[in-house]
Design a protein around this motif. Sequence first.
Motif, PDB file in Angstrom:
ATOM      1  N   ASP A   8      54.337 -31.234-177.413  1.00 40.20           N
ATOM      2  CA  ASP A   8      54.759 -31.120-176.020  1.00 40.20           C
ATOM      3  C   ASP A   8      54.107 -32.231-175.208  1.00 40.20           C
ATOM      4  O   ASP A   8      52.959 -32.596-175.460  1.00 40.20           O
TER       5      ASP A   8
ATOM      6  N   THR B 298      67.795 -34.013-169.840  1.00 36.66           N
ATOM      7  CA  THR B 298      68.413 -33.357-171.001  1.00 36.66           C
ATOM      8  C   THR B 298      69.747 -33.990-171.398  1.00 36.66           C
ATOM      9  O   THR B 298      70.277 -33.671-172.454  1.00 36.66           O
TER      10      THR B 298
ATOM     11  N   SER C 287      63.584 -30.587-176.129  1.00 33.77           N
ATOM     12  CA  SER C 287      63.891 -29.711-175.008  1.00 33.77           C
ATOM     13  C   SER C 287      63.088 -30.121-173.776  1.00 33.77           C
ATOM     14  O   SER C 287      62.100 -30.852-173.877  1.00 33.77           O
ATOM     15  N   VAL C 288      63.555 -29.620-172.638  1.00 35.59           N
ATOM     16  CA  VAL C 288      62.857 -29.824-171.368  1.00 35.59           C
ATOM     17  C   VAL C 288      62.753 -28.464-170.699  1.00 35.59           C
ATOM     18  O   VAL C 288      63.763 -27.767-170.538  1.00 35.59           O
ATOM     19  N   ASP C 289      61.542 -28.095-170.329  1.00 38.45           N
ATOM     20  CA  ASP C 289      61.307 -26.849-169.614  1.00 38.45           C
ATOM     21  C   ASP C 289      60.440 -27.177-168.402  1.00 38.45           C
ATOM     22  O   ASP C 289      59.214 -27.254-168.515  1.00 38.45           O
ATOM     23  N   GLY C 290      61.087 -27.451-167.290  1.00 35.58           N
ATOM     24  CA  GLY C 290      60.347 -27.854-166.096  1.00 35.58           C
ATOM     25  C   GLY C 290      59.650 -29.179-166.333  1.00 35.58           C
ATOM     26  O   GLY C 290      60.289 -30.180-166.648  1.00 35.58           O
TER      27      GLY C 290
ATOM     28  N   THR D  67      57.543 -29.725-168.808  1.00 34.10           N
ATOM     29  CA  THR D  67      57.107 -29.784-170.204  1.00 34.10           C
ATOM     30  C   THR D  67      58.255 -30.291-171.061  1.00 34.10           C
ATOM     31  O   THR D  67      59.346 -29.711-171.051  1.00 34.10           O
TER      32      THR D  67
ATOM     33  N   ARG E 101      59.443 -31.172-174.927  1.00 37.30           N
ATOM     34  CA  ARG E 101      59.190 -31.016-176.360  1.00 37.30           C
ATOM     35  C   ARG E 101      59.833 -32.218-177.027  1.00 37.30           C
ATOM     36  O   ARG E 101      61.019 -32.509-176.815  1.00 37.30           O
TER      37      ARG E 101
END
Length: 152
Positions: free
Chosen positions: A28, A45, A103-106, A108, A110
């Motif tokens: 991450d 994304t 992936s993108v979570d806010g 963060t 990956r």
Amino acid sequence: MITLEPIGVVRGGRAEAVDDAWGTVEADIVLDPARLKPEATLGLTSFSHVVVVFHMHKVAEDKVETGARHPRERQDWPLLGILAQPARLRPNRVGVTTVALVSVDGLTLRVRGLDAIDGTPVLDIKPFITGFSPRGVIREPTWARELMQDYF
């Protein structure tokens, strides 16, 4: 003098820098909310890959090479200036790697294939855009293909 302030840090992946098999390593990149607004990753994304610029902070200043050396200390490869090889002992200890964006979570991200270790300061992230890829024929010596054979 140039002063750069990291925008994030690598979390997970490997704890030690080793020379090969980075291709399946996932980690991450945790971006700093004090440096970036939550919308900084908006639209990221849409891209399959990003270019990560990072500081190889574990390379001791006294280990930095400013002249020539054999890549990976292999005497069967030519003696080369540090700027003619991808070694981590670079003068400014800056790494640049194109990685798969998982992936993108806010704030963060990956990623897969980042050859940076846990705790590495991240200086910048850019989307990989094919229009910025090299044009024309790419030339590289045999030792460089050998060096990268098992790297990813």
